[in-house]
Design a protein around this motif. Structure first.
Motif, short mmCIF file in Angstrom:
data_model
loop_
_atom_site.label_atom_id
_atom_site.label_comp_id
_atom_site.label_asym_id
_atom_site.label_seq_id
_atom_site.Cartn_x
_atom_site.Cartn_y
_atom_site.Cartn_z
N LEU A 1 -1.66 0.36 -9.43
CA LEU A 1 -2.75 1.31 -9.58
C LEU A 1 -4.05 0.60 -9.95
O LEU A 1 -5.13 0.92 -9.43
CB LEU A 1 -2.39 2.36 -10.62
N ALA A 2 -3.95 -0.39 -10.84
CA ALA A 2 -5.15 -1.12 -11.27
C ALA A 2 -5.71 -1.98 -10.14
O ALA A 2 -6.92 -2.00 -9.90
CB ALA A 2 -4.82 -1.98 -12.49
N ARG A 3 -4.83 -2.68 -9.44
CA ARG A 3 -5.27 -3.59 -8.37
C ARG A 3 -5.90 -2.82 -7.21
O ARG A 3 -6.96 -3.20 -6.70
CB ARG A 3 -4.10 -4.43 -7.89
N TRP A 4 -5.26 -1.73 -6.81
CA TRP A 4 -5.78 -0.99 -5.67
C TRP A 4 -7.02 -0.18 -6.02
O TRP A 4 -7.81 0.16 -5.14
CB TRP A 4 -4.69 -0.12 -5.06
N ALA A 5 -7.22 0.11 -7.28
CA ALA A 5 -8.48 0.73 -7.69
C ALA A 5 -9.64 -0.21 -7.41
O ALA A 5 -10.71 0.21 -6.92
CB ALA A 5 -8.43 1.10 -9.17
N LEU A 6 -9.44 -1.50 -7.67
CA LEU A 6 -10.47 -2.50 -7.36
C LEU A 6 -10.67 -2.64 -5.86
O LEU A 6 -11.80 -2.71 -5.37
CB LEU A 6 -10.07 -3.87 -7.95
N VAL A 7 -9.56 -2.67 -5.11
CA VAL A 7 -9.66 -2.80 -3.65
C VAL A 7 -10.44 -1.63 -3.07
O VAL A 7 -11.30 -1.80 -2.19
CB VAL A 7 -8.25 -2.88 -3.03
N ARG A 8 -10.18 -0.44 -3.57
CA ARG A 8 -10.86 0.74 -3.04
C ARG A 8 -12.34 0.76 -3.41
O ARG A 8 -13.17 1.27 -2.65
CB ARG A 8 -10.15 2.01 -3.52
N GLU B 1 4.23 -0.43 -11.05
CA GLU B 1 3.38 0.74 -10.87
C GLU B 1 2.00 0.58 -11.49
O GLU B 1 0.96 0.81 -10.84
CB GLU B 1 4.07 1.98 -11.44
N GLU B 2 1.94 0.19 -12.76
CA GLU B 2 0.65 0.10 -13.44
C GLU B 2 -0.24 -0.96 -12.81
O GLU B 2 -1.45 -0.75 -12.61
CB GLU B 2 0.86 -0.20 -14.93
N ALA B 3 0.35 -2.11 -12.47
CA ALA B 3 -0.42 -3.18 -11.83
C ALA B 3 -0.92 -2.74 -10.46
O ALA B 3 -2.06 -3.06 -10.07
CB ALA B 3 0.43 -4.44 -11.72
N ILE C 1 0.83 -1.21 0.00
CA ILE C 1 0.00 0.00 0.00
C ILE C 1 0.86 1.26 0.00
O ILE C 1 0.46 2.29 -0.54
CB ILE C 1 -0.97 0.00 1.20
N ASP C 2 2.06 1.18 0.54
CA ASP C 2 2.97 2.32 0.53
C ASP C 2 3.47 2.58 -0.89
O ASP C 2 3.58 3.73 -1.33
CB ASP C 2 4.15 2.08 1.47
N ARG C 3 3.78 1.50 -1.60
CA ARG C 3 4.19 1.65 -3.00
C ARG C 3 3.04 2.22 -3.82
O ARG C 3 3.24 3.08 -4.70
CB ARG C 3 4.64 0.31 -3.58
N TYR C 4 1.83 1.76 -3.53
CA TYR C 4 0.66 2.28 -4.24
C TYR C 4 0.48 3.77 -3.99
O TYR C 4 0.21 4.55 -4.91
CB TYR C 4 -0.60 1.53 -3.82
N ALA C 5 0.61 4.19 -2.72
CA ALA C 5 0.39 5.59 -2.37
C ALA C 5 1.34 6.52 -3.12
O ALA C 5 0.96 7.60 -3.59
CB ALA C 5 0.53 5.79 -0.87
N VAL C 6 2.59 6.09 -3.26
CA VAL C 6 3.58 6.92 -3.96
C VAL C 6 3.34 6.88 -5.47
O VAL C 6 3.49 7.90 -6.15
CB VAL C 6 5.00 6.46 -3.59
N ALA C 7 2.95 5.73 -6.00
CA ALA C 7 2.61 5.64 -7.42
C ALA C 7 1.40 6.53 -7.73
O ALA C 7 1.36 7.21 -8.77
CB ALA C 7 2.33 4.20 -7.81
#
Length: 383
Positions: free
Chosen positions: A261-268, A257-259, A141-147
């Motif tokens: 953003l896509a994965r966490w969009a679903l989680v959110r 990065e792209e994966a 989630i930290d990598r996602y937040a920075v991406a």
């Protein structure tokens, strides 16, 4: 005037800035003269703005008593509020100002400032020389937040290049309240407050927060200049440095990065649906805090894959004491089941767990808190 030996000036000017009445005045005469003499305009870009009116769109007049004096606003609310009002207003039309409008600006400023206070407080013991971790060692989630911040910075940069300051202010507010306050920082609190001071999970969070603070201060500096400068000196500890000596922060780019953003969009998306179900329990008086609930998510396809990949960390993302994902047969069978927690509440982390009071030497707290306080610490990989 621009054509002299003074290094402060150059010809042609980068920008001509004036009110919309100058389309047939200074702008026009400069353009005609420049084209006649040099074959080009004496400026690289041109920006025009409307005029200030009261909250009802009327021209300001002493006889009407509707004048809002800039010095009075600065004296009572502070110069930053005046600057933020200017930045938040679409200058392509008339610029409305009133006490009611200024109250809304004050609230927007508080949201941004409170976000900044949280960031500064939680990186206060972070030393980049000692605590920096490679990006691939951060929690997911930290990598996602920075991406996500890097993608947001690209959007802001485009708005700055087009002088679209009202879009910048609007999106900065949304980023602070929704992307950070309502999601990332909300999820992060458990890890920042309950894991070991020097544990990898906490230092991973601080690595991300360090970069986010760098970025946020630079994003806001052209508009909230005084706040950004004040916070920069606290953040860096360097009184002889200035945020205005720096350009945009170069945010680290995770390899996936792209994966991410896509994965966490679903989680959110799922998280928003979980919050609705928890609100139903709250309205029925069955729970207060979301940590008083357990959830079971029936998901299919990419949703199931994204949620299942979080493993036991799913409960931290949902901010519940327990979370389970079950593979649904198809999208039509997807659902979320929320129920009140049945175990006791840990006095330290507030999670409801079966192992509260399991260790007589640590009454009132759960096994994960005992491990975080005196043991190796709980394993965290995703959140």
């Amino acid at each position: 005037m621009l054509r002299n030996d003074d290094a402060r000036f150059k010809w042609p000017a980068d920008l001509y800035l004036e009110g919309s009445d100058q389309h047939r005045g200074w702008f026009h005469s400069s353009l005609l003269t420049g084209c006649a003499m040099d074959g080009r305009a004496p400026y690289g870009a041109l920006l025009t703005h409307g005029f200030v009116v009261d909250g009802e769109g009327r021209k300001m007049s002493k006889s009407r008593g509707n004048v809002v004096a800039p010095q009075e606003v600065a004296d009572t609310l502070g110069a930053e509020i005046l600057r933020l009002w200017v930045g938040a207003t679409d200058y392509s039309g008339e610029l409305s100002i009133s006490n009611e409008i200024l109250k809304r600006v004050v609230e927007a400023y508080r949201r941004i400032r409170n976000t900044l206070r949280f960031l500064l407080a939680n990186v206060s013991d972070f030393d980049p020389a000692q605590h920096t971790l490679p990006v691939d060692e951060w929690l997911e989630i930290d990598r996602y937040a920075v991406a996500n911040a890097a993608a947001f910075q690209r959007v802001l940069t485009a708005h700055y290049e087009r002088y679209e300051f009202h879009h910048i202010v609007q999106k900065l507010q949304t980023y602070c309240s929704e992307e950070l306050g309502a999601f990332y920082l909300d999820v992060l609190k458990d890890r920042l407050y309950t894991t070991g001071k020097d544990s990898r999970p906490r230092r991973s969070a601080q690595n991300a927060l360090h970069h986010l603070t760098h970025a946020l201060l630079r994003w806001m500096a052209p508009i909230l200049s005084f706040t950004a400068e004040e916070a920069w000196k606290v953040f860096t500890g360097k009184q002889d440095d200035s945020v205005f000596f720096h350009t945009w922060h170069e945010l680290p780019r995770p390899a996936d990065e792209e994966a991410l953003l896509a994965r966490w969009a679903l989680v959110r998306e799922v998280r928003a649906e979980v919050q609705k179900q928890l609100e139903v329990l709250r309205s029925e008086g069955k729970i207060g805090s979301s940590l008083q609930a357990y959830i079971e998510i029936h998901a299919a396809g990419a949703r199931y894959d994204a949620l299942a990949a979080l493993e036991d960390d799913l409960r931290f993302v949902m901010i519940t004491s327990g979370a389970k994902v079950v593979r649904a047969e198809n999208e039509a069978a997807q659902k979320i089941v929320a129920m009140p927690a049945e175990y006791a509440k840990c006095e330290r982390c507030w999670h409801h767990r079966a192992d509260v009071d399991a260790d007589p030497a640590h009454p009132g707290i759960c096994g994960r808190c005992v491990s975080n306080l005196q043991g190796p610490g709980e394993p965290r990989s995703h959140a």
